[in-house]
Design an enzyme around this catalytic site. Structure first.
Site, PDB file in Angstrom:
ATOM      1  N   ASP A 102       0.202  64.191  13.569  1.00 53.07           N
ATOM      2  CA  ASP A 102      -0.815  64.901  12.786  1.00 53.07           C
ATOM      3  C   ASP A 102      -0.443  66.374  12.620  1.00 53.07           C
ATOM      4  OD1 ASP A 102      -2.320  62.604  12.878  1.00 53.07           O
ATOM      5  OD2 ASP A 102      -3.480  63.283  14.617  1.00 53.07           O
TER       6      ASP A 102
HETATM    7  N1  URA Z   1      -2.129  59.946  17.823  1.00 56.07           N
HETATM    8  C1  URA Z   1      -2.856  60.907  17.219  1.00 56.07           C
HETATM    9  O1  URA Z   1      -4.061  60.874  17.265  1.00 56.07           O
HETATM   10  N2  URA Z   1      -2.209  61.887  16.561  1.00 56.07           N
HETATM   11  C2  URA Z   1      -0.862  61.957  16.500  1.00 56.07           C
HETATM   12  O2  URA Z   1      -0.329  62.882  15.891  1.00 56.07           O
HETATM   13  C3  URA Z   1      -0.130  60.957  17.139  1.00 56.07           C
HETATM   14  C4  URA Z   1      -0.790  59.967  17.791  1.00 56.07           C
END
Ligand code: URA
Length: 244
Positions: A102
């Site tokens: 993310d």
């Molecule tokens: N899980 C999440 O919530 N965000 C990420 O970036 C990777 C795994």
């Protein structure tokens, strides 16, 4: 097997969109046969010609990035935000991230121009273990954490069993640091799992990907994977091997 337009794009002669146009215009042949529809997949041994000229595949390259927060896991962003490939300006090949972290998540991200390798690592059946460390609001009791270990119902189905460890807690600030090991790679999975047990994620970092870790790297640093590491990742994915 990879999509024809992607292979053309990765050969460095056109963008993905331009490659699609070339296909629709009938300018692309695969093993001597003109292809003018999208959706055709090719393998590494197919002979592809564009305007009568054989395309040469780019040399495959593999990188590990310590992604900072506030960077998009993509090779371009229509809103002009910083993207992970901005850390590889000197790399000639058209690389892209294997999966995603993310925007607000930091940590270990792999990038390559090898589509088959990327598909192998992202295949749900072969996904390798990833270790995340999350700072969450509140202090979840042991029994609550056990729910994550057993698997938890999310809107897109139950999660596979995870390994969970409370690393530390701050009673005064009412926050905890939790380590979570999962092998699935669903969208925002760690955040959603922790929110499902009532603990909002304040900070999230991916510390390990299979046997790879971030030792010796600072945020924003990148390094090439060694041929041995690439081989090990391939073997791990192919055997569906996990680290726990
Ligand atoms: N899980 C999440 O919530 N965000 C990420 O970036 C990777 C795994």
């Amino acid at each position: 097997m990879e999509r024809l337009q992607k292979v053309i794009a990765h050969a460095g002669i056109a963008s993905r969109r331009k490659a699609e146009e070339l296909i629709k215009e009938g300018k692309v042949t695969v093993n001597g046969k003109t292809i003018n529809e999208l959706g055709v997949k090719v393998t590494g041994t197919d002979r592809i010609e564009v305007n009568g000229v054989k395309i040469e595949r780019e040399e495959p390259v593999y990188f590990l990035l310590y992604k900072p927060r506030g960077v998009i896991s993509a090779s371009e962003d229509d809103k002009g935000r910083k993207v992970v490939t901005d850390f590889f300006e000197e790399v000639q090949q058209r690389i892209y991230p294997i999966g995603r972290l993310d925007y607000d998540t930091s940590g270990l991200l792999l990038l390559t121009n090898d589509g088959e390798f990327a598909n192998l690592l992202m295949h749900p059946r072969y996904e390798v273990d990833k270790v995340y460390v999350a700072k969450v609001k509140g202090i979840p009791p042991k029994e609550t954490l056990k729910k994550l270990e057993r698997g938890i119902q999310l809107e897109d189905g139950k999660t596979a069993p995870a390994k969970v460890k409370m690393l530390s807690l701050d009673k005064r600030k009412q926050t905890s640091i939790i380590q979570l090991t999962i092998h699935e790679g669903r969208n925002r999975q760690v955040r959603r799992m922790l929110e499902a047990i009532g603990h909002e994620v304040l900070k999230l970092k991916r510390e390990e990907y299979g046997f790879l870790n971030l030792h010796g790297l600072r945020t924003g640093d990148a390094r090439e994977l060694t041929p041995h590491e690439v081989k090990r990742l391939r073997a791990m994915a192919a055997h569906g091997k996990t680290t726990f």
